[in-house]
Design an enzyme around this catalytic site. Structure first.
Site, PDB file in Angstrom:
ATOM      1  N   TRP A 164       0.948  -1.257   0.048  1.00 21.33           N
ATOM      2  CA  TRP A 164       0.000  -0.028  -0.098  1.00 21.33           C
ATOM      3  C   TRP A 164       0.826   1.266  -0.042  1.00 21.33           C
ATOM      4  O   TRP A 164       1.577   1.704   0.891  1.00 21.33           O
ATOM      5  CB  TRP A 164      -0.872  -0.028   1.458  1.00 21.33           C
ATOM      6  CG  TRP A 164      -1.751   0.996   1.272  1.00 21.33           C
ATOM      7  CD1 TRP A 164      -1.775   2.285   1.473  1.00 21.33           C
ATOM      8  CD2 TRP A 164      -3.256   0.828   1.323  1.00 21.33           C
ATOM      9  NE1 TRP A 164      -2.938   3.072   1.565  1.00 21.33           N
ATOM     10  CE2 TRP A 164      -3.982   2.129   1.448  1.00 21.33           C
ATOM     11  CE3 TRP A 164      -4.125  -0.321   1.452  1.00 21.33           C
ATOM     12  CZ2 TRP A 164      -5.510   2.133   1.596  1.00 21.33           C
ATOM     13  CZ3 TRP A 164      -5.597  -0.051   1.369  1.00 21.33           C
ATOM     14  CH2 TRP A 164      -5.951   1.036   1.511  1.00 21.33           C
ATOM     15  N   ASP A 165       1.051   2.081  -1.023  1.00 16.50           N
ATOM     16  CA  ASP A 165       1.822   2.856  -1.248  1.00 16.50           C
ATOM     17  C   ASP A 165       1.112   4.186  -0.925  1.00 16.50           C
ATOM     18  O   ASP A 165       0.045   4.514  -1.152  1.00 16.50           O
ATOM     19  CB  ASP A 165       2.418   2.943  -2.742  1.00 16.50           C
ATOM     20  CG  ASP A 165       3.812   3.628  -2.629  1.00 16.50           C
ATOM     21  OD1 ASP A 165       4.281   4.269  -1.742  1.00 16.50           O
ATOM     22  OD2 ASP A 165       4.443   3.003  -3.686  1.00 16.50           O
ATOM     23  N   ASP A 218      13.154   3.728  -0.320  1.00 17.25           N
ATOM     24  CA  ASP A 218      13.381   3.396  -1.836  1.00 17.25           C
ATOM     25  C   ASP A 218      14.989   3.161  -1.776  1.00 17.25           C
ATOM     26  O   ASP A 218      15.349   2.723  -3.198  1.00 17.25           O
ATOM     27  CB  ASP A 218      12.929   4.463  -2.557  1.00 17.25           C
ATOM     28  CG  ASP A 218      11.383   4.523  -2.866  1.00 17.25           C
ATOM     29  OD1 ASP A 218      10.895   3.349  -2.411  1.00 17.25           O
ATOM     30  OD2 ASP A 218      10.951   5.337  -3.290  1.00 17.25           O
TER      31      ASP A 218
END
Length: 691
Positions: free
Chosen positions: A445-446, A514
């Site tokens: 879920w971003d 990231d």
């Protein structure tokens, strides 16, 4: 454990090693008495009768001593509570009483038609004190400008040192320690989510080391905008105040019969140094916060770096077959499977499989992945929408926006207003339908942009969307987990932009950053471990040179050992890996599965920080110990230093499985490291078992 005085005005909450005590005076002033080593009720009652200092009128005797300072009256400190009505602003409360139940202590105060309840809870086998506040309004509307979850008061000390985690995208969770000076240090997020810039945690100490000394820590469980203020007051007393919202311009409007409950702001005292504090936080989260924490997280493969937006079912099948042969247990299809999503310019909001890429939907691919012996997962970003999408064309008013202003697009996307009931129901139907359409086991879920034009033109109190958005997110996750109990969720926000105790209560792991460069990751993971356990820390092995940020080359060995410090994942393009690399990777995955219970459930000891040279972390669970070590650089031919392991039985013997050496008592690990580490940017895994 809770002790209460006979007059019902002094309370002591105790954990295994610490106590927390408060007292209500005859003037209905709620005073903080003690937070630190364990004390008894008699000790707290002795503290309660001490008189307040007799200050000149330029200072208040309440400042730095009140448990929860409200705006109004003889106070000058930052208020934890600020409310207003058309007639007045501030609070003048009277004590109504207390009650207990469900492991809680609840202290009730009243100001007219507004009831303020302060909640306290110490869960079993932990020294973490959970605090939060409930506001109940029985009269005309009350505007809540600020309602912090708690104010923490520290004992008198000559000096304090502040620890915090700061960063940015690609460089999250970096630890910083500095002297605390007079005035306020304020950290937080104005962005609508927890943010990459700070994790909502602080710690204070005077002279603690990694394993010795007093440490006070506080962590906020809130996934929206937030603020923590650490204040050293004029008389050198220190208070920490924190909660939802980033300023005092308005949090919400409480109508007649409405209530508001703040998020939990948890506090911990320990005399076991920074490492002892971390292990206590980790144990608390595994026992009381993280869903299914006793179940180890699987090794996953994520397709993003291999394919980005250029995906197809055939291509995903080929990657899945290579991942399965490597020993991967969970295969995840990232961005690009839905709507018109061929770039980041279109498709967000249209959560149906792209018919050209997945003609039969996701089920045929999911069935194939399951047939290979793996679980199947997908990526979503439900809180966002592209202007180029069917959803936005149908409902342009569903996004956050200000009338007459440009609608800012970061990453070509806008933020949906989850505070709207119609938006919440749309997302529920879309996601419930998606999870029902195929055997999906995992959802990444971003959340890839911050709030900017946070407006709601049709609402009489649009500021409430800052709080209501987060409550809607929580409700949606809770509803999906209840309807699909076999599905695991990962919280992601362009990396580590939404990591806090609130979202961790609803997700199984988090995407730490990231940045997958294995050397950069050592510092990120070191900071992350100050508060959160390895059990939730997702870490990937990606291609070399690292394509995301710095083009640094590193060995497959170094990349794997770096990622094995948390929940191991693989994110490289497996179609370009050589047979030798795939074979080596298979061995590393197999080794990780052997040590996984110790890493994900064991006590963690930071043996050496990642400051150059040798760094290492140890995990201990039962009779097993695992050491991960990284040699970043060697200078002047210096030898690899020995490591003294911690948390072991000093009367027992331990056998090193890599060398066969047997160590007695306090283990000084040296030969096993020399065997494993051969030069710069090298890494090793050392395992020990009790004989």
């Amino acid at each position: 454990m809770l002790d209460i005085s006979e007059d019902g005005r002094t309370w002591v909450l105790s954990g295994p090693t610490s106590s927390y005590a408060v007292h209500v005076t005859d003037r209905d002033e709620l005073l903080h008495l003690h937070w630190g080593p364990r004390i008894g009720l008699a000790d707290a009652e002795a503290l309660a009768v001490r008189p307040l200092p007799d200050y000149w009128p330029f200072e208040s005797p309440l400042d730095g001593r009140e448990e929860y300072p409200a705006e109004g009256g003889p106070r000058f400190v930052r208020p934890a509570l600020s409310v207003r009505t058309p007639e007045r602003r501030g609070t003048e409360w009277t004590y109504e009483g207390y009650d207990t139940g469900d492991g809680e202590l609840r202290l009730r105060f009243r100001d007219g038609d507004l009831t303020i309840t302060l909640h306290y809870r110490v869960r079993s086998s932990t020294d973490v004190v959970e605090r939060w506040v409930t506001l109940d309004n029985r009269g005309p509307s009350v505007e809540v400008l600020r309602a912090d979850s708690a104010t923490w008061t520290l004992p008198d000390r000559d000096t304090w040192r502040l620890s915090q985690l700061h960063g940015r995208w690609g460089a999250e969770s970096r630890l910083e320690r500095s002297a605390l000076t007079h005035g306020e240090k304020v950290i937080g997020s104005r962005r609508g989510h927890t943010g990459h810039q700070h994790l909502p945690w602080v710690a204070l100490d005077t002279d603690a080391t990694e394993e010795r000394g007093e440490v006070y820590g506080c962590a906020l469980g809130w996934s929206g905008s937030w603020r923590i203020a650490v204040a050293q007051l004029p008389d050198a007393r220190v208070q920490i105040t924190g909660g939802a919202g980033y300023d005092d311009s308005g949090l919400l409007m409480l109508g007649t019969g409405e209530s508001y409950t703040t998020p939990v702001f948890a506090g911990l005292w320990t005399d076991g140094g920074f490492g002892g504090a971390s292990r206590a936080w980790h144990a608390y989260q595994r026992a009381h916060v993280i869903p299914d924490a006793g179940r180890d997280r699987p090794v996953l493969f994520n397709s993003w770096e291999a394919t980005e937006f250029d995906i197809s079912e055939e291509q995903q099948r080929a990657l899945a077959e290579r991942a399965a042969a490597m020993g991967v247990e969970l295969f995840v299809v990232d961005d690009g499977w839905f709507g018109a999503r061929t770039s980041d310019r279109a498709g967000l909001g249209d959560w149906t499989p792209n018919p050209d890429r997945f003609p039969g939907g996701l089920k045929p691919l999911a069935d194939h992945v399951h047939g290979l012996g793996m679980q199947f997962g997908i990526w979503v970003e439900p809180e966002m929408v592209n202007a180029d999408s069917d959803l936005y064309r149908a409902h342009p008013d569903w996004v956050q926006y200000q009338t007459g202003r440009k609608r800012t697009e970061f990453r070509n996307q806008l933020v949906l207003n989850l505070a709207r009931e119609d938006v919440r129901e749309y997302l529920w139907k879309q996601l419930d339908g998606l999870l029902s359409s195929a055997p999906i086991d995992y959802v990444k879920w971003d959340f890839n942009r911050c709030f900017t034009d946070a407006g709601w033109p049709d609402d009489p109190y649009p500021q409430r969307l800052w709080v209501d958005h987060v409550h809607a997110l929580y409700a949606l996750l809770d509803r999906l987990r209840a309807a699909h109990p076999g599905v695991a969720f990962e919280s992601c926000s362009g990396g580590g932009g939404r990591i806090d105790l609130g979202v961790l209560g609803r997700t199984d792991q988090v995407w730490t950053s990231d940045n997958t460069d294995p050397l950069d990751r050592l510092a990120i993971q070191h900071g992350f471990s100050q508060i959160h356990p390895a059990r939730v820390m997702a870490a990937w092995v990606t291609d070399s040179p690292n394509a995301m940020l710095n083009r640094r080359a590193s060995s497959l060995r170094f990349r794997f050992v770096s990622a094995m410090a948390g929940v191991l994942g693989v994110g490289g393009d497996l179609t370009k890996w050589t047979e030798e690399e795939l074979a080596e990777a298979r061995d590393w995955v197999a080794l990780y599965k052997e040590i996984r219970p110790v890493v994900q459930r064991g006590d963690q000891y930071r043996l050496r920080p990642p400051e150059g040279g040798l760094s290492a972390v140890q995990y201990a669970l039962g009779d097993e110990t695992v050491v991960l070590a990284w040699l970043q650089a060697q200078r002047y031919g210096e030898a690899v230093p020995a490591l003294r392991l911690r948390g072991l039985d000093p009367t027992a013997s331990y056998k090193c499985l890599e060398t066969g050496e047997v160590h007695r008592g306090a283990v000084l690990l040296h030969h096993g490291l020399r065997v494993g580490l051969r030069g710069d940017l090298d890494a090793t895994v050392v395992r020990l078992e009790r004989k």
